[in-house]
Design an enzyme around this catalytic site. Structure first.
Site, short mmCIF file in Angstrom:
data_model
loop_
_atom_site.label_atom_id
_atom_site.label_comp_id
_atom_site.label_asym_id
_atom_site.label_seq_id
_atom_site.Cartn_x
_atom_site.Cartn_y
_atom_site.Cartn_z
N LYS A 231 0.82 -1.22 0.00
CA LYS A 231 0.00 0.00 0.00
C LYS A 231 0.85 1.27 0.00
O LYS A 231 2.05 1.24 0.27
CB LYS A 231 -0.96 -0.01 1.20
CG LYS A 231 -2.12 -0.97 1.01
CD LYS A 231 -3.16 -0.85 2.11
CE LYS A 231 -4.39 -1.69 1.79
NZ LYS A 231 -5.42 -1.62 2.86
N ARG A 265 -3.93 -10.08 5.07
CA ARG A 265 -4.48 -10.04 3.71
C ARG A 265 -3.37 -9.51 2.80
O ARG A 265 -2.93 -8.37 2.94
CB ARG A 265 -5.70 -9.13 3.66
CG ARG A 265 -6.40 -9.07 2.30
CD ARG A 265 -7.63 -8.18 2.37
NE ARG A 265 -8.33 -8.14 1.09
CZ ARG A 265 -8.06 -7.30 0.10
NH1 ARG A 265 -7.07 -6.41 0.25
NH2 ARG A 265 -8.74 -7.33 -1.04
#
Length: 285
Positions: A231, A265
């Site tokens: 991210k 995740r």
């Protein structure tokens, strides 16, 4: 089999009659069916490609496969429920037929998509809006009686990064979850997983403040899922790109595991599984 106690929190999930133990953290693999997700290497362009990726994820040690057909990156284009289902259902059907051992999570904020996906063979609902973008979601989860992952977010994927503000992010995220947990439990939902929502309605500084305060999120005694894989909180801080963010992902995954995460995740399953194995050995030696 680990027991759910006040001291260690809930560590089991009922997945369509199968009791899943999370006393050792597990990995959730990201299977993107969108053409515009932020990390290009994660996109599946066909059912066959999705099957091959799922086989590889399971071989590398993934416990869950999280299937998404609506890009939730900041500023992502709107996708209709019909298009989302058109992308989602054939992949669920194919995986269920060829890889029946796979535990499938469906990444959607729409109750209709969630219901039809569960009926097609999926096992878990993963809702980035925690019921905030579809008022029918909580009732649908209660009717389906499947595990429900709810994430913290303000606004929508299109608006969430427009000047997000917090006085105390850890306590505010906890308060957000507390109200929703109460509602879900009144409806009879038994298996709830919390996702702090790193990267959603949070500045780079907010993300790291929340990570530092993650202990607050253990108060409800529910499993924590964390998704920081590749991210912008990693690559923007380091001045790199999603393609170069694997090392940073591993560092943050190690930190969140130490702060209580039960599910990671990720895009890169093998590396996450190895992180869990090494950290578990350190903690038990």
């Amino acid at each position: 089999m680990a027991k759910d106690t006040f001291l260690n929190g809930k560590t089991t999930l009922n997945v369509k009659g199968r009791l899943l133990d999370l006393s050792t953290p597990a990995v959730m693999a990201i299977l993107n069916l969108t053409p515009d997700s932020f990390y290009g290497n994660s996109r599946s362009s066909s059912v066959d490609d999705a099957l091959q990726r799922t086989e590889a994820f399971l071989k590398d040690g993934a416990t869950f496969i999280d299937i998404g057909a609506y890009s939730s990156r900041p500023g992502a284009a709107e996708v209709s429920a019909e298009e989302e289902l058109k992308r989602m259902l054939p992949v669920i059907a194919a995986i269920t037929k060829k890889l029946p051992e796979a535990i499938l999570s469906v990444d959607t904020f729409r109750a209709k998509v969630a219901k039809e996906s569960i009926e097609a063979g999926a096992h878990i609902i993963n809702d980035i809006s925690a019921g905030g973008m579809d008022e029918a979601m909580f009732e649908t989860v209660a009717q389906l009686q499947v595990p429900y992952i709810m994430m913290h977010m303000k606004g929508t994927p299109q608006t969430m990064q427009q000047n997000p503000h917090y006085e105390n992010i850890g306590l505010e995220v906890l308060h957000y979850f507390s109200n929703k947990i109460s509602t879900l439990k009144k409806l009879g939902v038994k298996d709830i997983i919390l996702d702090p929502g790193f990267g959603f309605a949070k500045t780079l500084q907010h993300n790291y403040q929340l990570m530092q305060q993650m202990e607050h999120l253990q108060i409800p005694q529910l499993p924590l899922l964390v998704g920081v894989s590749r991210k912008s909180m990693i690559y923007k801080f380091l001045g790199t790109s999603p393609e170069e963010a694997l090392n940073g992902t591993t560092v943050l995954n190690t930190i969140v595991l130490q702060k209580g995460a039960r599910i990671l995740r990720v895009h890169d399953v093998k590396e996450a599984v190895e992180t869990i194995k090494i950290l578990t050995l350190v903690q038990t030696s």
